[in-house]
Design an enzyme around this catalytic site. Structure first.
Site, PDB file in Angstrom:
ATOM      1  N   SER A  58       0.916  -0.883   0.039  1.00 35.42           N
ATOM      2  CA  SER A  58       0.315  -0.258   0.137  1.00 35.42           C
ATOM      3  C   SER A  58       0.871   1.282   0.090  1.00 35.42           C
ATOM      4  CB  SER A  58      -1.121   0.106   1.267  1.00 35.42           C
ATOM      5  OG  SER A  58      -1.844  -0.662   1.100  1.00 35.42           O
ATOM      6  N   LYS A  61       0.384   3.605  -2.781  1.00 33.80           N
ATOM      7  CA  LYS A  61      -1.035   4.054  -3.514  1.00 33.80           C
ATOM      8  C   LYS A  61      -0.754   5.789  -3.766  1.00 33.80           C
ATOM      9  CE  LYS A  61      -4.486   2.106  -0.845  1.00 33.80           C
ATOM     10  NZ  LYS A  61      -4.059   0.456  -0.643  1.00 33.80           N
ATOM     11  N   TYR A 158     -10.806   2.605   5.779  1.00 34.23           N
ATOM     12  CA  TYR A 158      -9.853   2.610   4.252  1.00 34.23           C
ATOM     13  C   TYR A 158     -10.688   1.462   3.776  1.00 34.23           C
ATOM     14  CZ  TYR A 158      -5.353   1.267   3.244  1.00 34.23           C
ATOM     15  OH  TYR A 158      -3.689   0.987   2.022  1.00 34.23           O
ATOM     16  N   ASN A 160      -9.924  -0.222  -0.222  1.00 34.39           N
ATOM     17  CA  ASN A 160      -9.058  -0.050  -1.935  1.00 34.39           C
ATOM     18  C   ASN A 160      -9.335  -0.456  -2.372  1.00 34.39           C
ATOM     19  OD1 ASN A 160      -5.832  -1.173  -0.413  1.00 34.39           O
ATOM     20  ND2 ASN A 160      -7.071  -2.666   0.581  1.00 34.39           N
ATOM     21  N   HIS A 299       3.053   5.506   5.628  1.00 34.76           N
ATOM     22  CA  HIS A 299       2.204   4.832   5.211  1.00 34.76           C
ATOM     23  C   HIS A 299       2.673   3.289   5.017  1.00 34.76           C
ATOM     24  CE1 HIS A 299      -1.012   2.839   2.915  1.00 34.76           C
ATOM     25  NE2 HIS A 299      -2.161   4.192   2.816  1.00 34.76           N
TER      26      HIS A 299
END
Length: 545
Positions: A58, A61, A158, A160, A299
């Site tokens: 992640s 991102k 959160y 995705n 992150h």
């Protein structure tokens, strides 16, 4: 700190022993220290080096957002934004795109209100370690997200799904692959020589292997078989990440850079400051004895067998990168390292002191089961030691200190209560305040209704749920477009509320405990159920006759 290289090699490495790790410290745009220890593959004894490729998951991102905002900041930005929205209407359920509060900023800021597709994969019948295709399975997932589980812009959850939708839209609008765009707009400018978008987790470059388990249970090789898009598809070495941190340091000081613009604090629709935006999470580490809080932007990344984190402390112009091929708590590693590097103190010396009410005699019993009527999620509280409780809300345990008469606090949550009363819960990072009502367990908790058993269908997400069992034991299993999933055990909480266990799924970390709330028609018959976890709430099922 006088010797950061020795800190990495001796202090950090000895405290967090693992199959392998690569870590680095960057200060004022310059490398202070880097170190790799252990093995990329325990079976073949292949060492882990600073050039070994990891799936950074992640962390990808924010790199996708650098591409996105570069496109929107260009001369044709307004036209590209309109085309992205038109494409999102093709990718996402039609009813979601009619809400004018849904914006690109809220999509990449985790404020969309959409459910997470990796969580929903459980309800679509996916099994752990099964195959998931980016261009075949992911578009079908986007069409099956159902409606919003909260109003766009009002909260943070959160998700995705936001990044898959944006990634697919970028590719269609530009006519170019995300891989090429990342190479042109991020990897080459940053000097990341071996970084690339590699969506297929079954093809991590050798010799890298990810491991579940630990020292007591043993390390177990995990074979991932999922494909990611812009939500988590980048793979890179520590050398690449060092180059990226140097790029961040340069960009953070340049008010004209895309990173500078996208790293500004976002807000919710009510004006409150949000803690997430454009693939960047924000937080603070408490200082020591009057030192100011240490603000950070960064992150984490997670895949079965891997845990990774990059964290930038803007006020100190310091970055810490840790890449593990095992399931280590990287936030704990980063917190320890930051306090040693910035404060020159160990984490034991900087733990905050509990502010205890001097009149508090500890009379409240915290253990109990509660229910969030808004999100339809269970809140399970147990007191695990003096002045400390564990709260499971939406899937996973969170520890809170008891700080007064009926008050408990942690980094992410504050709870106030009274004997036998509701819990008043505040979760500032999610912009949520809500009451959780006590669930009264019946005198005979083992007298379970027989009509829970049956087949249920959710038209919202196109999923079938099978409830089986007898007496005091129930099980749940799900069918959907991804197959027929495994059976999950269930635990009765009281009233019509159950917890379903799911600690292994396609993605990692998995959803944990799901809440299953059975519903009736006002009489005795069970007619349906609401199923949810924190990132995929309020999925409605109707019981088949």
């Amino acid at each position: 700190m006088d010797n950061p290289q020795a800190f990495l090699e001796h202090d950090l490495a000895s405290r967090w022993q693992a199959p392998g790790c690569a870590a680095a410290i960057v200060k004022d745009g310059q490398l202070l220290a880097k170190h790799a220890w252990g093995y990329a593959n325990l079976e073949t004894r292949a060492p882990l080096t600073t050039e070994t490729i990891f799936p950074i998951c992640s962390i990808s991102k924010q790199m996708v957002c650098l591409v996105l905002w570069d496109l929107l900041d260009g001369p044709n930005g307004t036209d590209i934004e309109a085309k992205i929205f038109d494409t999102l209407r093709e990718i996402l359920p039609a009813e979601t795109m009619s809400n004018h509060d849904l914006t690109i900023s809220r999509l990449v800021g985790m404020q969309s209100g959409l459910r997470d597709y990796w969580a929903l994969s459980v309800l679509w019948g996916a099994a752990p370690q099964s195959r998931f295709s980016l261009y075949q399975d992911a578009p079908q997932a986007m069409k099956r997200l159902g409606g919003y589980h909260f109003s766009p812009g009002s909260e943070l959850s959160y998700c995705n799904s936001n990044y898959v939708a944006i990634s697919l839209a970028i590719e269609k609008v530009t006519g170019r692959t995300l891989r090429d765009l990342l190479q042109e707009k991020v990897f080459m400018p940053a000097g990341m020589k071996t970084a690339a978008l590699r969506p297929d987790t079954s093809r991590i470059p050798a010799p890298m292997v990810g491991y579940e388990g630990g020292e007591t249970a043993g390390y177990i090789r995990y074979a991932n078989r999922i494909e990611w898009a812009g939500d988590a598809g980048v793979m890179a070495s520590l050398e690449d990440m060092i180059a990226y941190e140097k790029y961040v340091h340069r960009s953070a000081a340049d008010a004209n850079s895309i990173y500078y613009k996208m790293s500004r604090e976002p807000t919710y629709i009510d004006g409150n400051v949000a803690h997430y935006g454009s693939g960047l999470m924000r937080g603070k580490l408490a200082g020591k004895d009057g030192n100011p809080d240490m603000e950070w932007v960064g992150h984490s990344g997670g895949l079965a067998g891997f845990r990774l984190r990059r964290t930038f402390f803007p006020k100190h112009n310091l970055s810490i990168v840790t890449l593990f091929n095992s399931e280590i708590d990287t936030m704990a590693v980063t917190e320890y390292a930051a306090k040693r590097l910035i404060l020159g103190a160990s984490i034991e010396q900087t733990l905050p002191q509990r502010k205890k009410d001097p009149d508090w005699d500890g009379w409240i019993s915290w253990t109990g089961n509660y229910f969030d009527l808004d999100a339809r999620l269970a809140v399970v509280v147990r007191q695990d030691k003096p002045h400390h409780i564990q709260v499971n809300y939406g899937g996973h345990d969170e520890g809170l200190d008891l700080t007064g008469r009926g008050t408990a606090t942690s980094k992410y949550m504050t709870i106030d209560t009274a004997p036998d009363g509701p819990l008043a819960i505040h979760r500032p990072k999610e912009n949520r305040e809500f009451a959780a009502q006590l669930i009264h367990t019946p005198t005979n908790p083992y007298h379970i209704r027989a009509d829970y058993v049956g087949e249920y269908y959710s038209a919202d997400i196109d999923s079938t749920m099978h409830i089986t069992g007898s007496g005091s034991v129930l099980y749940a299993a799900f069918d959907g477009y991804l197959g027929k999933g495994p059976v999950h055990t269930m635990r009765y909480l009281g009233a019509h509320v159950w917890l379903m266990s799911c600690f292994r799924s396609l993605d990692a970390p998995s959803p944990g405990f799901w809440t299953v709330e059975f519903a009736g028609d006002g009489g005795e018959a069970v007619t349906g159920a609401t199923v949810g976890c924190s990132i995929a709430r309020k999925v409605e099922y109707k019981k088949k006759a």
